[in-house]
Design an enzyme around this catalytic site. Structure first.
Site, PDB file in Angstrom:
ATOM      1  N   GLY A 124     -16.884   9.070 -48.999  1.00 57.16           N
ATOM      2  CA  GLY A 124     -17.084   9.546 -47.637  1.00 57.16           C
ATOM      3  C   GLY A 124     -17.837  10.862 -47.562  1.00 57.16           C
ATOM      4  N   HIS A 125     -18.115  11.278 -46.337  1.00 58.61           N
ATOM      5  CA  HIS A 125     -18.923  12.493 -46.148  1.00 58.61           C
ATOM      6  C   HIS A 125     -18.162  13.746 -46.584  1.00 58.61           C
ATOM      7  CE1 HIS A 125     -17.511  12.722 -41.638  1.00 58.61           C
ATOM      8  NE2 HIS A 125     -16.508  12.657 -42.477  1.00 58.61           N
TER       9      HIS A 125
END
Length: 328
Positions: free
Chosen positions: A223-224
């Site tokens: 994920g970011h």
């Protein structure tokens, strides 16, 4: 094309017992190898296979040298598994098939992308504006590097990898989701290998960071704003939620999940299929899964788990009652 044992030992070291001119035509598992093959023994539980193996040459540790069949060629080394790993690389180098163009004509590369002179860009790859690919890096087919993302030297990105897609960022307003633009990028260090169809999202503000030597298997989601420390390895189907920080030299087993905004210290090892729900500050092995059982037993145990908090309160009340009676 074959390699002689003398060539192998000259390149990789080790102590050779047997004929230096023995020709090796392939690498093979210990139990199926034949006289033209080389195999290895790295774990004591397979030593029975050592005595029965038909391999022409076997890579062994000094402790197993005496257990090998009489007259069999051996390469003796302290770490047979590491030796075998290096042998696979030597074999591939000396048996490489004819390579096509360094940059496949179907690849789409933005004029402002920076690709090292010896990097290899495979079919249907897309490199957007501002991307950088380091020396000796190989992008297999259909790899996408989104705007501003950086890949270091000597990396391998397998088919279908996507680096720098938008992170999953939305703000809820009056029952509707409004997009949060992802303004960071992805920075990947040197000597990183990323498996097929793995996705690494760009950061929302800061960059998502994959440090040197990280190994990611197939079908992983990063994920970011995640930060993964050097030489950490993750098996297939791992999911790491946004803003998690994973230390160096960690391992995460297949199908495990790390929730967002958590921190894992260096040298943390997560078992397969575990769900990491809290930060881990001490090195060690961690497991968080419900044991496999028959469905009927699993349902009973799951029902019992729902009562644990109530049972805990009853035990506390009972302990308090006992304590008060002792005082009187």
């Amino acid at each position: 094309m074959s390699l002689t044992l003398s060539t192998i030992v000259d390149r990789l070291g080790g102590r050779l017992l047997g004929s230096p001119e023995l020709s090796i035509e392939a690498l093979a598992p210990l139990q199926t190898a034949q006289s033209q093959h080389i195999a290895f023994l790295s774990h004591p539980k397979y030593q029975k296979q050592l005595s029965e193996s038909q391999a022409g040459c076997i890579i062994v540790a000094p402790a197993f040298e005496s257990l090998a069949p009489a007259g069999r060629s051996l390469i003796v080394t302290e770490d047979p598994y590491l030796y075998f790993a290096r042998l696979t690389r030597l074999w591939k180098q000396t048996h490489a098939l004819h390579q096509g163009p360094r940059i496949h004509p179907s690849a789409v590369i933005h004029p402002q992308a920076d690709v090292a002179d010896d990097a290899v860009i495979g079919p249907l790859c897309v490199l957007e504006q501002g991307t950088r690919v380091g020396a000796g890096t190989v992008l297999k087919s259909r790899v996408t590097l989104s705007q501003g993302c950086v890949v270091g030297a000597r990396c391998i990105l397998h088919a279908g990898v996507v680096v720098g897609a938008d992170g999953f960022g939305f703000a809820l307003h009056q029952g509707q989701w409004e997009k949060i633009e992802q303004l960071g990028a992805v920075r990947i260090g040197d000597d990183v290998e990323i498996g097929a169809n793995t996705c690494i999202d760009r950061g929302a503000l800061d960059d998502t960071v994959i440090e040197d030597g990280v190994k990611l298997d197939n079908l992983i989601q990063i994920g970011h704003n995640v930060h993964i420390g050097a030489h950490t390895a993750m098996a297939g189907c791992v999911g790491v939620a946004g803003s998690a920080r994973i230390g160096a030299h960690c391992t995460v087993g297949g199908g495990a999940v790390v929730l967002g905004h958590l921190t894992l210290a260096d040298h943390v090892h997560i078992s397969a299929a575990s769900v990491v729900t809290r930060s881990i500050s001490e090195p060690g092995n961690y497991t968080g899964m419900f044991p496999l059982d028959t469905n009927s037993n699993w349902e009973k145990n799951a029902a019992s788990l729902k009562q644990l908090s109530r049972l805990r309160d009853r035990i506390k009340a009972l302990e308090a009652h006992i304590h008060n009676n002792k005082e009187t």
